[in-house]
Design an enzyme around this catalytic site. Structure first.
Site, PDB file in Angstrom:
ATOM      1  N   GLU A  41     -45.015   8.130  -2.790  1.00 13.78           N
ATOM      2  CA  GLU A  41     -45.445   9.472  -2.933  1.00 13.78           C
ATOM      3  C   GLU A  41     -46.760   9.618  -2.045  1.00 13.78           C
ATOM      4  O   GLU A  41     -47.939   9.377  -2.524  1.00 13.78           O
ATOM      5  CB  GLU A  41     -45.567   9.646  -4.400  1.00 13.78           C
ATOM      6  CG  GLU A  41     -44.581   9.625  -5.362  1.00 13.78           C
ATOM      7  CD  GLU A  41     -43.687  10.846  -5.228  1.00 13.78           C
ATOM      8  OE1 GLU A  41     -44.091  11.514  -4.835  1.00 13.78           O
ATOM      9  OE2 GLU A  41     -42.477  10.808  -5.942  1.00 13.78           O
ATOM     10  N   CYS A  80     -52.490  16.640  -3.926  1.00 14.24           N
ATOM     11  CA  CYS A  80     -51.530  16.246  -2.964  1.00 14.24           C
ATOM     12  C   CYS A  80     -50.961  17.428  -2.670  1.00 14.24           C
ATOM     13  O   CYS A  80     -50.353  17.858  -1.555  1.00 14.24           O
ATOM     14  CB  CYS A  80     -50.266  14.980  -3.295  1.00 14.24           C
ATOM     15  SG  CYS A  80     -49.699  15.346  -4.671  1.00 14.24           S
TER      16      CYS A  80
HETATM   17  N1  LIG Z   1     -47.060  12.630  -3.007  1.00 14.69           N
HETATM   18  C1  LIG Z   1     -47.728  12.411  -4.375  1.00 14.69           C
HETATM   19  O1  LIG Z   1     -47.420  12.530  -5.532  1.00 14.69           O
HETATM   20  C2  LIG Z   1     -49.178  11.998  -4.422  1.00 14.69           C
HETATM   21  C3  LIG Z   1     -49.908  12.295  -5.444  1.00 14.69           C
HETATM   22  C4  LIG Z   1     -51.421  11.946  -5.680  1.00 14.69           C
HETATM   23  C5  LIG Z   1     -52.109  11.546  -4.391  1.00 14.69           C
HETATM   24  N2  LIG Z   1     -51.402  11.376  -3.335  1.00 14.69           N
HETATM   25  C6  LIG Z   1     -51.880  11.204  -2.107  1.00 14.69           C
HETATM   26  O2  LIG Z   1     -52.894  10.247  -2.074  1.00 14.69           O
HETATM   27  C7  LIG Z   1     -54.080  10.388  -1.138  1.00 14.69           C
HETATM   28  C8  LIG Z   1     -55.367  10.376  -1.939  1.00 14.69           C
HETATM   29  O3  LIG Z   1     -55.464   9.390  -2.891  1.00 14.69           O
HETATM   30  P1  LIG Z   1     -56.187   7.894  -2.403  1.00 14.69           P
HETATM   31  O4  LIG Z   1     -57.447   8.240  -1.347  1.00 14.69           O
HETATM   32  O5  LIG Z   1     -56.589   7.183  -3.660  1.00 14.69           O
HETATM   33  O6  LIG Z   1     -55.363   7.058  -1.390  1.00 14.69           O
HETATM   34  P2  LIG Z   1     -55.242   5.762  -0.716  1.00 14.69           P
HETATM   35  O7  LIG Z   1     -54.095   5.576   0.089  1.00 14.69           O
HETATM   36  O8  LIG Z   1     -56.456   5.494  -0.152  1.00 14.69           O
HETATM   37  O9  LIG Z   1     -55.401   4.695  -1.874  1.00 14.69           O
HETATM   38  C9  LIG Z   1     -54.016   4.741  -2.991  1.00 14.69           C
HETATM   39  C10 LIG Z   1     -54.083   3.477  -3.761  1.00 14.69           C
HETATM   40  O10 LIG Z   1     -53.735   2.326  -2.823  1.00 14.69           O
HETATM   41  C11 LIG Z   1     -54.552   1.324  -2.664  1.00 14.69           C
HETATM   42  N3  LIG Z   1     -54.446   0.589  -1.470  1.00 14.69           N
HETATM   43  C12 LIG Z   1     -55.335   0.808  -0.486  1.00 14.69           C
HETATM   44  N4  LIG Z   1     -54.843   0.038   0.738  1.00 14.69           N
HETATM   45  C13 LIG Z   1     -53.862  -0.746   0.101  1.00 14.69           C
HETATM   46  C14 LIG Z   1     -52.794  -1.637   0.805  1.00 14.69           C
HETATM   47  N5  LIG Z   1     -53.142  -2.143   2.201  1.00 14.69           N
HETATM   48  N6  LIG Z   1     -51.952  -2.235   0.152  1.00 14.69           N
HETATM   49  C15 LIG Z   1     -51.376  -1.788  -1.243  1.00 14.69           C
HETATM   50  N7  LIG Z   1     -52.492  -0.746  -1.768  1.00 14.69           N
HETATM   51  C16 LIG Z   1     -53.470  -0.439  -1.222  1.00 14.69           C
HETATM   52  C17 LIG Z   1     -55.790   1.863  -3.227  1.00 14.69           C
HETATM   53  O11 LIG Z   1     -56.588   0.928  -3.819  1.00 14.69           O
HETATM   54  C18 LIG Z   1     -55.085   2.770  -4.301  1.00 14.69           C
HETATM   55  O12 LIG Z   1     -55.086   2.289  -5.461  1.00 14.69           O
HETATM   56  C19 LIG Z   1     -53.981  11.602  -0.482  1.00 14.69           C
HETATM   57  O13 LIG Z   1     -53.296  11.491   0.751  1.00 14.69           O
HETATM   58  C20 LIG Z   1     -52.773  12.694  -1.437  1.00 14.69           C
HETATM   59  O14 LIG Z   1     -52.119  13.451  -0.933  1.00 14.69           O
HETATM   60  C21 LIG Z   1     -50.018  11.910  -3.125  1.00 14.69           C
END
Ligand SMILES: NC(=O)c1ccc[n+]([C@@H]2O[C@H](COP(=O)([O-])OP(=O)(O)OC[C@H]3O[C@@H](n4cnc5c(N)ncnc54)[C@H](O)[C@@H]3O)[C@@H](O)[C@H]2O)c1
Length: 537
Positions: A290, A324
């Protein structure tokens, strides 16, 4: 580009320190935030739950984005703590999977009730730690409650199909079984709901989970897990059915590479999600992605503009642009373009005085979540101006404590400029003029992301074009409502670089189960399909 910058500055916020000696200045000690203690939170919290609360990793200080002050500390997981969670979850799975699905549903029902009891303080915590306004934070907890209701019904209706067999004396059927342990990695902006969407369905499907929340919302994760734990404990269910492992990228990567995690449900940015998808695929695990969105509203020439403006204000500026599904592009028919831009600018001007502390009832827009997000906003605005864009409204950081910015309207950039095609996680909307609906649909579909979309029109034919094969290519295709604010029941998720995952409704339960096709022969003789004769029989 801004995403890369965001990430590097974000890491500055994750100050991992020895437990602070003088913690009297933590917000948790301020009576104004007494709801934190109602949730069982303390100045120093343990961020790992494997049936027992024990953590040996770095200490994370959780900040309020509304004022930059430390709320409290959470001790995150060490690699050994993660291992303990994975082992305990696997162990817990054996008894959990043997419980009948309706009994698992009953546990999820009780979790829904426990959330109802803590709705107010949990919503307040989300508001304080993530920064969204209280009504939206409460709504997020309500989403978890709603998905518990959905999961309860599902626990008594999980299907399995019987097909007619071509062979006499044979039964051909489909049997669905739980997967085992599921890794749930969540983003900062929905620190309750996204875990709930996954957990409630996974639980009734017979799975256990290891949750790694965003390391900037660890207190919310601890509070939610304590609520789930209370229900499990009351029912003598092993706590590791819902294990928690607070941590950063390091713990996320462990989950992604761990073959014991049969499914990795990842919510976050497209950049990270792409790496996650590839890594999980490398070990032939399952993934549910997602990821980011770049959502558009098409304003048709015949749109009801009062309706549109009402929707667009929430869609573009609400949650300070940190959904998002936030509307990032308005594709406006040339006949109404000037009117829409001017009226939207006025609407934005009307809410500027209501930007502030997300816990106050008069506030409509809270802060950005981190200093990194603030930098990302500034950089995007500066770049837009450099490229010839005009700031119709906003464009400035608000000088006060916390990470507040003005909701911003930008015109004059080409529909296909790299900036317009990039998701900046802030309240910035690009207005783009279109000559007709077909062009609007083309622009809607030309970005890499495919999460949400909406058209405002009164024309029935245009509605069916929009939802048809040559219409929007997104997972969410709305008419006369904003791009954001989905309800539980329909499947949530998007196409293309949004990852293709679906959660929270419809048949998304299938993500959490494996399907066996079973043929049972009760005829007493071996008959081959397609009437194949083999040998001399
Ligand atoms: N499509 C959806 O349902 C949805 C919902 C909410 C947010 N989002 C998206 O999320 C983003 C914002 O959230 P964010 O800043 O927390 O995102 P992010 O990608 O920075 O982090 C998301 C999660 O991934 C973890 N993470 C980071 N690097 C990783 C790796 N290499 N391996 C595994 N896990 C890792 C982080 O610690 C965090 O828990 C935006 O792009 C938004 O559109 C999408």
């Amino acid at each position: 580009m801004s995403r890369v910058l965001c990430r590097s500055v974000l890491s500055l916020r994750l100050i991992r320190v020895p437990m602070a000696r003088n913690s009297s200045s933590f917000l948790i000690e301020d009576p104004k935030y007494s709801f934190l203690k109602e949730l069982g939170l303390k100045e120093k919290n343990v961020g790992v739950f494997n049936g027992k609360w024990e953590a040996n990793g770095p200490v994370i200080q959780s900040y309020s984005p509304a004022n930059g002050k430390i709320i409290a500390e959470v001790q995150a997981a060490s690699p050994a703590d993660y291992e303990a969670c994975a082992v305990a979850a696997q162990e817990a799975w054996h008894s959990w999977a043997e419980l009948p699905a309706p009994s698992r549903g009953e546990i999820v029902r009780q979790i829904g009730d426990a959330l109802r009891e803590k709705l107010q303080p949990l919503g307040q915590l989300v508001s304080l730690e993530m920064g969204k306004i209280l009504p939206e934070a409460l709504g997020e907890v309500v989403e978890y409650i709603h998905v518990c209701d959905l999961a309860l019904g599902l626990s008594r209706t999980l299907p399995g199909t019987i097909f007619p067999s071509e062979r006499p004396g044979h039964v051909l059927l489909e049997k669905w079984n739980p997967l085992g342990a599921v890794g749930i990695i969540t983003a900062f902006n929905f620190p309750v709901a996204v875990f709930g969407w996954n957990s409630a369905l996974a639980m009734v499907c017979g799975d256990v989970s290891v949750w790694k929340p965003s390391d900037t919302t660890p207190l919310t994760a601890v509070a939610v897990t304590r609520i789930v734990e209370s229900v499990l404990e009351k029912n003598n269910i092993p706590g590791a059915v819902a294990a928690l492992c607070v941590g950063g990228k390091d713990i996320g990567e462990k989950i992604v590479k761990d073959e014991r995690m049969k499914l990795v449900s990842f919510t976050g940015s497209t950049a990270v999600g792409q790496q996650v998808g590839v890594e999980v695929q490398r070990r032939f695990g399952r993934h549910l992605l997602e990821l980011g969105g770049n959502n558009a509203i098409i304003v048709n020439a015949d749109a009801n503009l009062d309706l549109l403006l009402n929707a667009a204000l929430f869609a573009c500026a609400g949650t300070a642009g940190q959904r998002c599904t936030t509307t990032r592009r308005l594709l406006i028919h040339k006949k109404v373009y000037s009117e829409v831009v001017s009226r939207l600018s006025k609407a934005f001007a009307g809410v500027v005085s209501r930007i502030g502390d997300p816990l106050l009832s008069e506030t409509l827009i809270g802060p950005l979540h981190t200093p990194a997000a603030l930098e990302g906003y500034k950089k995007t605005v500066a770049e837009a101006v450099k490229q010839g864009g005009k700031i119709e409204f906003g464009g400035k950081v608000i000088e006060r404590e916390g990470y507040f910015v003005e909701p911003t309207i930008i015109t004059g950039l080409p529909h296909d400029s790299p900036l317009v095609k990039t998701e900046t996680f802030a309240p910035i909307v690009y207005c783009i003029e279109i000559p007709d609906l077909d062009t609007g649909i083309k622009y809607n579909n030309e970005v890499e992301q495919g999460l949400s979309s909406s058209v405002f029109t009164e024309n029935l034919g245009d509605i069916f074009k929009w939802i048809g094969p040559h219409g929007s290519d997104c997972g969410i295709v709305n008419v006369n409502i904003p791009t954001n604010g989905a309800e539980v029941g329909g499947a949530f998720g998007g196409e293309k670089a949004t990852g293709g995952g679906r959660e929270c409704g419809s048949d998304s339960w299938k993500n959490y189960m494996r399907r066996s096709t079973v043929t049972i022969n009760y005829s007493g003789t071996i008959k081959l399909a397609q009437n194949i004769k083999f040998g001399d029989e």
